[in-house]
Scaffold this motif. Structure first.
Motif, PDB file in Angstrom:
ATOM      1  N   VAL A  57      -9.498 -60.426 126.967  1.00 40.87           N
ATOM      2  CA  VAL A  57      -9.430 -58.967 126.977  1.00 40.87           C
ATOM      3  C   VAL A  57      -8.243 -58.491 126.127  1.00 40.87           C
ATOM      4  O   VAL A  57      -8.312 -57.473 125.446  1.00 40.87           O
ATOM      5  CB  VAL A  57      -9.315 -58.439 128.423  1.00 40.87           C
ATOM      6  CG1 VAL A  57      -9.158 -56.939 128.453  1.00 40.87           C
ATOM      7  CG2 VAL A  57     -10.524 -58.878 129.230  1.00 40.87           C
ATOM      8  N   VAL A  67      -7.214 -59.837 123.526  1.00 35.79           N
ATOM      9  CA  VAL A  67      -7.481 -60.004 122.108  1.00 35.79           C
ATOM     10  C   VAL A  67      -7.947 -58.686 121.484  1.00 35.79           C
ATOM     11  O   VAL A  67      -7.614 -58.380 120.334  1.00 35.79           O
ATOM     12  CB  VAL A  67      -8.536 -61.117 121.885  1.00 35.79           C
ATOM     13  CG1 VAL A  67      -8.904 -61.230 120.421  1.00 35.79           C
ATOM     14  CG2 VAL A  67      -8.001 -62.439 122.404  1.00 35.79           C
ATOM     15  N   VAL A  68      -8.667 -57.896 122.252  1.00 35.92           N
ATOM     16  CA  VAL A  68      -9.244 -56.663 121.703  1.00 35.92           C
ATOM     17  C   VAL A  68      -8.181 -55.698 121.156  1.00 35.92           C
ATOM     18  O   VAL A  68      -8.216 -55.359 119.970  1.00 35.92           O
ATOM     19  CB  VAL A  68     -10.160 -55.980 122.738  1.00 35.92           C
ATOM     20  CG1 VAL A  68     -10.721 -54.687 122.182  1.00 35.92           C
ATOM     21  CG2 VAL A  68     -11.289 -56.927 123.137  1.00 35.92           C
ATOM     22  N   PRO A  69      -7.197 -55.302 122.004  1.00 35.99           N
ATOM     23  CA  PRO A  69      -6.166 -54.424 121.421  1.00 35.99           C
ATOM     24  C   PRO A  69      -5.367 -55.110 120.318  1.00 35.99           C
ATOM     25  O   PRO A  69      -5.011 -54.475 119.321  1.00 35.99           O
ATOM     26  CB  PRO A  69      -5.260 -54.085 122.609  1.00 35.99           C
ATOM     27  CG  PRO A  69      -5.563 -55.101 123.637  1.00 35.99           C
ATOM     28  CD  PRO A  69      -6.975 -55.519 123.429  1.00 35.99           C
ATOM     29  N   SER A  70      -5.126 -56.426 120.492  1.00 36.86           N
ATOM     30  CA  SER A  70      -4.374 -57.156 119.475  1.00 36.86           C
ATOM     31  C   SER A  70      -5.105 -57.112 118.141  1.00 36.86           C
ATOM     32  O   SER A  70      -4.509 -56.893 117.090  1.00 36.86           O
ATOM     33  CB  SER A  70      -4.193 -58.613 119.885  1.00 36.86           C
ATOM     34  OG  SER A  70      -3.633 -58.679 121.163  1.00 36.86           O
ATOM     35  N   LEU A  71      -6.412 -57.324 118.229  1.00 35.68           N
ATOM     36  CA  LEU A  71      -7.224 -57.306 117.019  1.00 35.68           C
ATOM     37  C   LEU A  71      -7.143 -55.943 116.336  1.00 35.68           C
ATOM     38  O   LEU A  71      -6.949 -55.852 115.118  1.00 35.68           O
ATOM     39  CB  LEU A  71      -8.682 -57.632 117.383  1.00 35.68           C
ATOM     40  CG  LEU A  71      -9.663 -57.732 116.233  1.00 35.68           C
ATOM     41  CD1 LEU A  71      -9.317 -58.918 115.361  1.00 35.68           C
ATOM     42  CD2 LEU A  71     -11.089 -57.867 116.762  1.00 35.68           C
ATOM     43  N   ALA A  72      -7.242 -54.890 117.150  1.00 35.10           N
ATOM     44  CA  ALA A  72      -7.201 -53.536 116.595  1.00 35.10           C
ATOM     45  C   ALA A  72      -5.897 -53.304 115.836  1.00 35.10           C
ATOM     46  O   ALA A  72      -5.899 -52.817 114.709  1.00 35.10           O
ATOM     47  CB  ALA A  72      -7.351 -52.511 117.718  1.00 35.10           C
TER      48      ALA A  72
END
Lengths: 242, 335
Positions: free
Chosen positions: A97, A99-104
């Motif tokens: 979970v 990873v999503v903000p990190s990716l953004a």
């Protein structure tokens, strides 16, 4: 709060990686088939993968052996290795979970190439295999605790070796000569290198099957080894304390 | 047909002998001597279904090791073990379905989850049918008065509450056999009694076979008809609690309280053990002397304020056996 610090540190690492590789590429001619933008993509995706792969779900084994609580698990009608695997997957999903903000955020800072859907699917499949290989590697290492109770040193060494030889930091294609061929023959390559090289297109579609097969081979080997070790271990369980 | 049967059960642990100090640690790496420790040395016992047996012995006597072999998590070095028709270490999972375990020192509940979630998880693990689960849960909640803390995370429970939770957890799947390892340790008197009553009830109403390991012999006196005594890995007594009390309870104590201090009081047939001022303690052989006659004699000799006859309790007897070792005194008592 934890999310914020984690994302913050990740953004910093993405930035540093970009700076590092940009500087390195400026000094030397770009290696064939891996231009700078691919390299930055590689490094960024590797970093995101590590968020998931560095969650050691099997740490529970060592803790339970040291504390002796593995006894109560063994007194239930469950497959204990499967229980550890489920627990590991659960922890991984929780971290995924993040990873999503990190990716953004990472996407805001660097340009990450997005390959065509077929390549993306192959990457995902390869990543899944790599995840399982990594699980068994951790499982084996933590199972050493059955004999020694302590696994810190062994894990540290394997971790260092694995960081270097898995292609997490440097693509394995950069290794020179015989050494370069050798590292592809090691199990560590199945964890990071194969999915990443598929992602950046160094491994062409025609060779996907071969690389999957190698990953599956390692998976089967480690799986068998883990089963064997678990059998031997559970025959010599010495429960701590009483 | 006994439900639990062991024959010449033995367990030897082998461990590396470590040398002291940093240099010693280094030498340990290169040359290893092993030392063997016999934890269980030829235990043969059998239990009928529905029995409630106290399994007693000093620390390190081999109680826990025996229990671990019965649960299948330890493989015996030699000998045979059969639990409800299953060899535990060969079929650990099948055996696990038949048994329930409560450790006083260690919880099997999930630390971070509300108590009832642990129960739900166990329902899934054992595949307990919904109807059985509901019936058992309702019964245990009311018997153990768990309404107030059913939704509290286990880490916030008091020891007494946690133990009640552990009992319910061990019994939800209707096990045929339950191993209780010091289930009342650290509990206050009221909580202890509640747990004992619950154990007695489960044994009586459900016919559950129970092996109770404990250092609190009041548990045994209250609950068990039969005890198995183990010391240094071997069984030194297996039989009725009453019988061991008779064998070892040959000596009783008479405590006298005088109206004024008496210097070295004497009482024919009884031996003075201690005296201090107005108080004296005599020991006598129950088979030779009668308590009422001794008391009459004492009241003729001295001005008595109070008389107490001390029955030997199990704890005193067991303490003596631990110290002196057990030898059967059956012949003496029969005559």
């Amino acid at each position: 709060m934890e999310v914020l610090t984690e994302v913050g540190s990740l953004v910093l690492r993405v930035y540093l990686l970009r700076a590092l590789w940009t500087a390195l590429y400026a000094q030397n001619a770009a290696p064939m088939n891996l231009p700078l933008h691919s390299m930055i993509t590689y490094a960024t995706v590797a970093l995101l993968m590590s968020l998931i792969l560095e969650v050691d779900g099997t740490r529970l084994i060592r803790e339970k052996i040291r504390e002796g609580t593995i006894a109560t698990d063994l007194m239930k009608p469950i497959s204990v290795p499967l229980y550890f695997f489920s627990d590991g997957v659960g922890q991984t999903l929780l971290h995924a979970v993040l990873v999503v903000p990190s990716l953004a955020f990472a996407l805001l800072m660097v340009h990450v190439d997005v390959p065509p859907p077929a390549t993306l699917a192959a990457f995902a499949f390869s990543f899944l295999l790599g995840y399982c290989v990594n699980f068994f590697l951790n499982f084996l290492m933590n199972s050493i605790a059955f004999w020694t109770l302590e696994t810190f040193a062994v894990q540290l060494i394997v971790r260092w070796v694995s960081d270097l030889l898995s292609g997490q930091i440097i693509p394995l294609t950069f290794f020179p000569g015989i050494f370069g061929r050798l590292v592809f023959g090691l199990p560590f390559a199945a964890i990071y290198s194969t999915p990443l090289l598929i992602y950046v297109g160094v491994i062409p579609a025609s060779q996907w099957m071969t690389y999957f097969a190698v990953q599956i081979l390692w998976l089967a080997l480690f799986g068998a080894l883990s089963t064997f070790v678990w059998r031997a271990a559970s025959r010599r369980v010495v429960i701590q304390g009483g | 047909m006994p439900i639990i049967q062991t024959r010449d059960l033995r367990k030897v642990f082998r461990s590396v002998r470590r040398r002291p100090g940093a240099l010693g640690a280094l030498r340990t790496l290169f040359s290893r001597d092993y030392e063997e420790r016999v934890a269980v040395d030829g235990v043969t016992m059998s239990l009928e279904a529905g029995e409630l047996v106290g399994y007693i012995g000093p620390n390190g006597a081999g109680k826990s090791t025996t229990i671990k072999m019965l649960t299948g998590i330890l493989v015996p070095t030699s000998g045979s073990v059969d639990v409800a028709g299953i060899v535990p270490y060969e079929h650990r999972k099948d055996n696990a379905r038949n048994i329930g375990v409560v450790f006083g020192q260690r919880s099997q509940l999930y630390w971070d989850l509300p108590l009832v979630e642990s129960f739900e998880l166990l329902r899934a693990i054992y595949g307990i049918p919904q109807s059985t689960y509901k019936r058992n849960l309702a019964e245990f909640v009311s018997l153990l008065q768990m309404d107030d803390f059913l939704r509290t995370p286990v880490r916030q429970l008091s020891l007494g509450q946690r133990m009640r939770g552990d009992f319910a957890a061990a019994l939800l799947h209707d096990p045929k056999i339950v191993y209780l390892d010091e289930p009342t340790i650290g509990l206050d008197v009221v909580a202890k009694e509640a747990i004992r009553e619950f154990i007695a009830r489960i044994n009586a109403e459900r016919g559950t076979t129970i092996i109770l390991t404990t250092h609190d012999l009041a548990d045994v006196e209250r609950l068990c008809r039969r005890i198995v005594l183990i010391d240094r890995g071997t069984i030194i007594y297996d039989g009725d609690v009453e019988r061991i009390k008779n064998e070892y309870g040959r000596f009783r104590h008479l405590v006298l309280r005088f109206e004024e201090p008496v210097e070295r009081p004497q009482l024919p047939g009884a031996e003075l053990e201690e005296s201090a001022g107005v108080r004296a303690r005599f020991r006598f052989d129950r088979n030779r002397e009668r308590a009422d006659l001794l008391i009459r004699e004492a009241s003729e000799r001295y001005k008595l304020e109070d008389v107490t006859l001390e029955e030997p309790d199990l704890e005193a007897i067991i303490r003596r056996i631990y110290v002196e070792g057990y030898e059967s005194r059956t012949e003496e008592t029969v005559s």
